[in-house]
Structures are given as C-alpha cells and as structure tokens.
Design a protein around this motif. Structure first.
Motif, PDB file in Angstrom:
ATOM      1  N   ALA A   1       0.839  -1.206   0.000  1.00  0.00           N
ATOM      2  CA  ALA A   1       0.000   0.000   0.000  1.00  0.00           C
ATOM      3  C   ALA A   1       0.874   1.258   0.000  1.00  0.00           C
TER       4      ALA A   1
ATOM      5  N   TYR B   1       3.919   1.550  -1.456  1.00  0.00           N
ATOM      6  CA  TYR B   1       4.414   1.757  -2.831  1.00  0.00           C
ATOM      7  C   TYR B   1       3.286   2.281  -3.721  1.00  0.00           C
ATOM      8  N   ARG B   2       2.071   1.788  -3.459  1.00  0.00           N
ATOM      9  CA  ARG B   2       0.918   2.254  -4.234  1.00  0.00           C
ATOM     10  C   ARG B   2       0.664   3.739  -3.977  1.00  0.00           C
TER      11      ARG B   2
ATOM     12  N   ARG C   1      -6.292   1.078  -5.152  1.00  0.00           N
ATOM     13  CA  ARG C   1      -6.639  -0.294  -5.582  1.00  0.00           C
ATOM     14  C   ARG C   1      -7.246  -0.279  -6.978  1.00  0.00           C
TER      15      ARG C   1
ATOM     16  N   ASP D   1      -1.809  -0.771  -9.818  1.00  0.00           N
ATOM     17  CA  ASP D   1      -1.090  -2.065  -9.751  1.00  0.00           C
ATOM     18  C   ASP D   1       0.238  -1.941 -10.500  1.00  0.00           C
TER      19      ASP D   1
ATOM     20  N   SER E   1       4.374  -1.136  -9.183  1.00  0.00           N
ATOM     21  CA  SER E   1       5.460  -2.037  -9.560  1.00  0.00           C
ATOM     22  C   SER E   1       6.582  -1.237 -10.245  1.00  0.00           C
TER      23      SER E   1
ATOM     24  N   SER F   1       8.522   0.958  -7.717  1.00  0.00           N
ATOM     25  CA  SER F   1       9.268   0.196  -6.707  1.00  0.00           C
ATOM     26  C   SER F   1      10.681  -0.167  -7.178  1.00  0.00           C
TER      27      SER F   1
ATOM     28  N   GLU G   1       3.952  -7.223   5.609  1.00  0.00           N
ATOM     29  CA  GLU G   1       3.671  -7.913   4.358  1.00  0.00           C
ATOM     30  C   GLU G   1       4.256  -7.166   3.166  1.00  0.00           C
ATOM     31  N   GLY G   2       4.899  -7.876   2.234  1.00  0.00           N
ATOM     32  CA  GLY G   2       5.431  -7.203   1.051  1.00  0.00           C
ATOM     33  C   GLY G   2       6.199  -8.128   0.138  1.00  0.00           C
TER      34      GLY G   2
ATOM     35  N   ARG H   1       3.759  -8.733 -13.838  1.00  0.00           N
ATOM     36  CA  ARG H   1       4.154  -8.127 -12.560  1.00  0.00           C
ATOM     37  C   ARG H   1       5.144  -9.038 -11.818  1.00  0.00           C
TER      38      ARG H   1
ATOM     39  N   ARG I   1      13.848  -7.231 -10.853  1.00  0.00           N
ATOM     40  CA  ARG I   1      14.417  -5.890 -10.652  1.00  0.00           C
ATOM     41  C   ARG I   1      15.746  -6.001  -9.877  1.00  0.00           C
TER      42      ARG I   1
HETATM   43  O1   DC Z   1       1.467  -6.117  -2.621  1.00  0.00           O
HETATM   44  P1   DC Z   1       0.959  -5.093  -3.647  1.00  0.00           P
HETATM   45  O2   DC Z   1       0.363  -5.730  -4.868  1.00  0.00           O
HETATM   46  O3   DC Z   1       0.033  -4.100  -3.041  1.00  0.00           O
HETATM   47  O4   DC Z   1       2.275  -4.313  -4.116  1.00  0.00           O
HETATM   48  C1   DC Z   1       2.245  -3.366  -5.148  1.00  0.00           C
HETATM   49  C2   DC Z   1       3.628  -3.257  -5.777  1.00  0.00           C
HETATM   50  O5   DC Z   1       4.545  -2.683  -4.850  1.00  0.00           O
HETATM   51  C3   DC Z   1       4.261  -4.592  -6.208  1.00  0.00           C
HETATM   52  O6   DC Z   1       4.065  -4.833  -7.589  1.00  0.00           O
HETATM   53  C4   DC Z   1       5.722  -4.429  -5.917  1.00  0.00           C
HETATM   54  C5   DC Z   1       5.815  -3.299  -4.944  1.00  0.00           C
HETATM   55  N1   DC Z   1       6.251  -3.706  -3.617  1.00  0.00           N
HETATM   56  C6   DC Z   1       7.597  -3.779  -3.390  1.00  0.00           C
HETATM   57  O7   DC Z   1       8.388  -3.589  -4.306  1.00  0.00           O
HETATM   58  N2   DC Z   1       8.070  -4.061  -2.147  1.00  0.00           N
HETATM   59  C7   DC Z   1       7.233  -4.302  -1.131  1.00  0.00           C
HETATM   60  N3   DC Z   1       7.720  -4.559   0.062  1.00  0.00           N
HETATM   61  C8   DC Z   1       5.829  -4.259  -1.355  1.00  0.00           C
HETATM   62  C9   DC Z   1       5.366  -3.977  -2.612  1.00  0.00           C
END
Ligand code: DC
Length: 219
Positions: free
Chosen positions: A33, A35-36, A83, A88, A92, A95, A120-121, A172, A179
């Motif tokens: 959330a 990064y979003r 969202r 989305d 990405s 990030s 979470e991530g 994705r 990356r």
């Molecule tokens: O979990 P999510 O779909 O909400 O994450 C959205 C984007 O954020 C995902 O494509 C990659 C990035 N992200 C990241 O690089 N590192 C994280 N810890 C969480 C998400």
C-alpha cells in the motif's frame, strides 16, 4: 516479535497477514500500500514513473501514515484510490527506484521499532527486517492467483477476462522478481507456504502455529 510475509501478487498475503495480526494482537503493516500511495502521489503530480531524478526530488513532500487500517497520503485517505489496475502497474514501476525504496524502507523500520508486527510485502524478510523472528514466503500458482483476482474484481463490479488478468500477473511477477534492488525472492531462512490448495483459514492457522512455537522458545 516481527513476522514477515512476502510473496507474489495475489497469493493471499493481505487477507492472511491482516488476520494473523488481528489474532496475535500485532500491528499489520501493508508495505504494498505504501508503494501504491507513492505511485499515486507521483501520478497526481504528473511525474513520469521512469524519471528517477524528478521522483527523488519530490520524495521529501511524501507523507504516508496508517490509521485504523486505512492509509493516508499527505492527510488524505487514499485506501480505495490505490486499488486500481493502473496503480497495480504504477506501484510495480516505482518500486524499482532506489530512492523510493530507501525512503519507504526507513519508514517501515521505524514502525517495526515500536510494535509487534506482521509485515507484508516483497522484501520484508530479505531487506527490511532481516532479523525477523518468523519469515514466511506465501505463494500460489499464477493460474490460481489469477482466478482469485478475477473474483475480487468481479465483486467490485469489474469484469475482466481471466487471460488478461493472468497476463498482468505474470508481467508483474517478472518485473518484481527481476528488478535489480530488493527483488521478490524467499529469504534463505523463510518457510515457503503454497496456498494453491489451502484456504486462507488453513494458512492463518499454520502461521499462528509457527508463531506460537517461536514465542514459547523465546520465553
Ligand atoms: O502487494 P501489492 O500488490 O500491493 O504491491 C504493489 C507493488 O509494490 C508490487 O508490484 C511491488 C511493490 N512492492 C515492493 O516492491 N516491495 C514491497 N515490500 C511491497 C510492494
């Protein structure tokens, strides 16, 4: 105690992490959330997501806070706005930028200093909290993840074909795992759970079991 839950998009991380945090009385940290919200902030300013220099120079004006399970971007509740399929991909994209990761990592660590946490991530166990007490890597097949995402979107009134969703999920996954910095991968000391054939409740129970056994060993 810090529990990290990493994994690809659509593996059920959010549902499971939120529930595990609730049952253990821990804080739930949704780093996707963040990064979003960062991507939304740059898009609102009209900044192209591949312009690293411009993005870096605007990061000082980015303020992200969580309150009562909602995320606030510079004071505005953006929990619903982040969202969308556009965000989305934008999240990405953004990030990949080192200065963005640096800023968000530092906010995430400061949250972890003060609370028991379920974080979470993608890089929670590998980069942000390398000393976490329990690290999970939650995954599921791309087909299963696409089916779940389709159901979720359908509930919101968005009807998108399974093929398109599957294509986006694979795109994705590729971007997140390939990356250069903090790519999506299981930490060496993580436990991998494949949720393809498990319900969310089964996964939650499994994680709580691991957490309880660690808690007993620590005491
Ligand atoms: O979990 P999510 O779909 O909400 O994450 C959205 C984007 O954020 C995902 O494509 C990659 C990035 N992200 C990241 O690089 N590192 C994280 N810890 C969480 C998400």
């Amino acid at each position: 105690m810090i529990i990290t839950i990493d994994g690809p998009a659509g593996a059920g991380k959010s549902t499971v992490s939120r529930e595990v945090a609730k049952r253990l009385g821990f804080l739930y940290l949704d780093t996707g959330a963040m990064y979003r919200a960062c991507a939304l902030f740059m898009l609102q300013k009209g900044i192209p997501l591949d312009n690293e220099e411009l993005i870096s120079s605007h990061l000082k004006d980015l303020n992200i806070k969580f309150k009562n399970g909602r995320i606030f971007l510079n004071g505005e509740d953006v929990s619903d706005k982040i969202r969308t399929p556009e965000i989305d991909l934008a999240a990405s994209d953004i990030s990949r930028i080192p200065s963005v990761r640096k800023k968000l990592t530092s906010i995430q660590r400061s949250i972890g200093e003060n609370s028991d946490l379920v974080a979470e991530g993608r890089d929670m166990g590998t980069v942000v909290f390398p000393n976490a007490d329990l690290k999970l890597f939650l995954t599921a097949s791309p087909e299963e993840r696409a089916k779940r995402r389709k159901k979720e979107l359908y509930k919101k009134g968005d009807i998108i074909s399974l093929d398109i969703i599957l294509h986006q999920i694979k795109k994705r996954d590729k971007a997140d795992t390939e990356r250069a910095i903090a790519p999506l991968k299981p930490a060496e000391d993580s436990i991998t759970l494949d949720s393809s054939n498990l319900s969310a409740e089964e996964v939650v129970k499994e994680i709580i079991k691991f957490a309880n056994s660690i808690d007993r060993r620590k005491r």
